[in-house]
Structure formats: C-alpha cells, structure tokens
Design a protein around this motif. Structure first.
Motif: not given
Length: 462
Positions: A37-39, A103-108, A113-118
């Motif tokens: 959603l954010t991206q 922080c856990g769900f919507a912080c940039p 970090t989730e995208i880069f970890l994937w």
C-alpha cells in the motif's frame, strides 16, 4: 608496585550481523500489505494527473503546492502546521493503544528493510544459507551473489530517489531530463542523496537506525502505560522452559520449548521473553513464529501475543482488554484528533480561492492633486489560487466621496499573482487629518461567492 593495566571502555558496541529468519503468519501478511500500500502510493503518486497537470506536486520554485484540486501558497502555511499536529496526535493515539505499531508496519525504515531483505533472500537464500555464505572464503560464486544483490539494491534506491524528486520537479519534465542526460544540479543532489539514504539505511544499517538513530525508541515509554497493547511473553504459561525430547517428559514444564525461533525472526535480534525492550519495533514477527511452534506441538496459540501488562497480571478476557484499551487517555486523544480534523476540513471547505494584500505606496503618503482632492496610491497583490482565469471587480469604501481613478476590473490568470496599482481620491473635508480607515473588496464576476475584503488606511495630510 605494579600499576594496573589500563582498561579500554568501548562507547559503542560492535555491530553483530543479524540474519532474520523468514516466517509465515497473519502479521507477516499484514506487514506486506502495508509494504504494498505505501509503495503503491509513493511510486504512483507523481504520475497521477489532475486537470492536465501533476496531481501531487510541491513546486518550491514557484512556491505552490498542488494537491489534487487544491493549491496551497506560502500564506497557507497554517495548513502545514495543522497537518503536523494531526500526524503527531495520530502517533500519540496509536502508541497509547498499540505501542510501536507504526514502527512495525508502516515506518519507511521497516518497509524498505523488508523490501531489501526480500531481495537479499532471492540472491543468497534463507537464513542458514546467508550465514554459510558469509562464512565462506572469497569465491567467484560468492562475489556474483553479493554483486547481484547490491546492484538490485542500488536500482531500487535510485528509483526511490528519482520518485522522491518527482514530487518537487514535474515527473514528466524529470523523465525528459533523464533521457537527455540534462539533469540540473538540484535534481542530481537530491536523487543521489535520497538514493544513498535508502541504500544505506535499508541495506546496511537496518536495525541500527531503529536502535540508535530513531528518537522514537527513546521516548516511547512516556506514551505507554499498563493498558497499552504490546507484544508480550506470557511467563506464567511459558516457564519453566524446556526443549521437547523423549527423555524430557516432565509435565511441570511450561509451554515454551526454548526453540529460540522468536529470536531468529526478530529484525533487531532481541529475546521478547526477557520483557519489553526499547529495541522492539512491534513488528509481531515473534508472534507468528511462536504461534507456528504452538501449532506443531499441539499447544494453544498466544504464548507470545499482543496484550497488556494488566491483562497478563489479572488474566483479563479479550472483552476486558478492549474495554481498558479504550480508556480516558485514548478517548481524549481521539476527541482532540476529531476536533482538529473537523476544524481543518471545515476551513478547507470554506476556503476562498482568492487572496489579496494591500500595500501602500510609501513614497507618497498622501498628496493634494490639481482639483483640490487628496490622492493615495496603493498596490494590490492579487493571488488567484484557483485553476481558472478570472476577472475581478474592485470596490472601495469606508469614506465619503472616496473614488477610484483606475479601472475597476482586473483579470488574473489561473494560479497566478498579479500586482495591480490603484489610485484613490477623496475630498479634503471627507475625513480627519491623518489616518482614515477604508476597505478594498475583490469579487469574481463569474462567481460572487469568490470574494475577499481587506482593510487599509487613507492618509489626509495637514
């Protein structure tokens, strides 16, 4: 007498590489929903069109902010202040209710970090494979995987920086500059700076940003209380810990089998079983991990869960938890937030797309002209904040015999500012010597509701 050996005190702990384990579960799906959603909003925002222009554009050079059908000028700075206050109260409300859920769900930082970890997992594999790869001696295969990962990171970071600048320079103009290699120094700086920040924060620093750079981790406890929903480990149910094995069938053991899966999935590598810690960003990865283990060993879920300190202590039911979460503090935050939203929404709805500043000609405070009348000169700074060209009628009043010697109509292009000089005259005996209050009104000919009125002074010399 021998002197004691000098002691070395390290001011900063050396960073230990963290390899978060991939896990499936309800909160992981929710976190990825926020990533999408954010991206989608961020990357698609500059490409949205409205009335033949970019729908979201913060044109600093022209000092105009376009947000769909609304155009904000520097004089509308109050709306920016109101937006910041609303965001602050939203953060207070969310924190009072559910801790660091932002922080856990919507912080940039969390999102990227989730995208880069994937991306890292696609090149280097799962947690065990990544740890093994880092322990391997240098090799062509290792360098190929690392290079592919970093190149992909850089592409995502550059696209992010390019999109960010597209909110301040029209994205279509920016695209033409990219294709023609005609970037300006301002665009170059911000694309590179934002790209470097994304690449460094999400790719390299990760949990360091949350633990040491983000101030929110330091003052969050001031917004928590014993009825705040936080991720907690149920010690009464989980202790004493003991691994499952054929030789260990003690029924007195707790539900926790000490598998450490909750630590392995944590992006900041903390052990939630040690209680709430400032490093916890509230991502709930440990909840999903523990629930999956409980399913496998035939135990009820919820050994690690979202709950409150009072609920753990007093064994509250879900209904009691919800009732205490909606406590007076939360209701006050909600009430203030609703009042702010209503006030700002009403102000925007009633906002007139026209602004007027009246500036006196200070070179001639007031002069007597040939026919014995007194003349003052003013400059009208007319700002047409709508997206259509308009013609306005000028009306002056406040003094007897006050007349306007210049044209009573003025045209202003859409979203433009125009300086328009006017000359006003009165009979000498129409007012007192010195300052006399007058008013100047502007009314759109095509829409009488578009109307502003400003006060000024007319000087009658001695």
């Amino acid at each position: 007498m021998n002197k004691p050996a000098p002691q070395v005190i390290k001011m900063y702990a050396a960073r230990q590489e963290i390899y978060p384990r991939e896990i499936k579960g309800r909160y992981v799906k929710l976190r990825w929903l926020f990533v999408w959603l954010t991206q989608l909003v961020f990357y698609c925002g500059p490409w949205l069109q409205w009335n033949g222009r970019q729908a979201l554009l913060f044109d600093l050079g022209a000092r105009k902010f376009y947000i769909f059908g609304m155009i904000f000028w520097p004089q509308d700075f109050i709306y920016l202040a109101a937006l910041l206050i609303i965001c602050a109260y939203l953060l207070f409300l969310a924190t009072a209710m559910a801790g660091r859920v932002w922080c856990g769900f919507a912080c940039p930082q969390t999102v990227y970090t989730e995208i880069f970890l994937w991306i890292e997992r696609q090149f280097e594999g799962n947690r065990s494979a990544r740890m093994a790869l880092d322990r391997q001696p240098p090799s062509l295969k290792k360098y190929a995987k690392k290079t592919g990962k970093h190149v992909t990171w850089l592409i995502v970071a550059l696209w992010t920086g390019y999109t960010f600048v597209g909110y301040f320079t029209p994205i279509k103009v920016l695209s033409k500059e990219v294709l023609s290699l005609n970037f300006g120094p301002w665009e170059w700086f911000w694309v590179v700076f934002y790209s470097f920040a994304t690449y460094g924060n999400a790719g390299w620093m990760r949990e360091q940003v949350c633990k040491y750079m983000c101030p929110y981790a330091r003052f969050q406890s001031a917004m928590f209380d014993r009825d705040t929903l936080i991720i907690s480990y149920d010690k009464a149910r989980g202790e004493p810990r003991a691994p499952i094995s054929k030789s260990n069938q003690d029924t007195r053991n707790g539900a926790c089998i000490d598998c450490s899966l909750c630590v392995q999935v944590c992006p900041t590598s903390i052990d939630i079983r040690n209680g709430l810690q400032y490093e916890c960003i509230g991502c709930a990865a440990c909840v999903d991990a523990c629930n999956s283990v409980m399913d496998k060993i035939g135990q009820p879920r919820g050994l690690v869960r979202y709950t409150t300190e009072h609920a753990l202590l007093n064994q509250y039911t879900p209904a009691q938890i919800r009732q205490r979460v909606l406590r007076p503090r939360v209701r006050i935050y909600t009430g203030i937030l609703l009042l702010l939203l209503i006030a700002v929404g009403t102000s925007l709805y009633l906002r007139v797309p026209l602004k007027l500043d009246v500036i006196r000609d200070r070179g001639a405070m007031g002069r007597e002209v040939d026919d014995g009348m007194i003349e003052n000169v003013y400059r009208l700074q007319i700002m047409n904040t709508s997206e259509q060209a308009r013609t306005y009628r000028i009306h002056v009043g406040g003094m007897n015999t006050l007349v306007q010697m210049t044209a009573e109509q003025v045209s202003v292009a859409a979203t433009e500012t125009k300086a328009y000089p006017i000359r006003l005259r009165v009979a000498r005996n129409a007012g007192k010597t010195g300052s006399n209050k007058i008013n100047i009104e502007l009314t759109a000919i095509d829409d009488p509701a578009v109307h502003v009125k400003e006060h000024a002074v007319f000087i009658i010399p001695r």
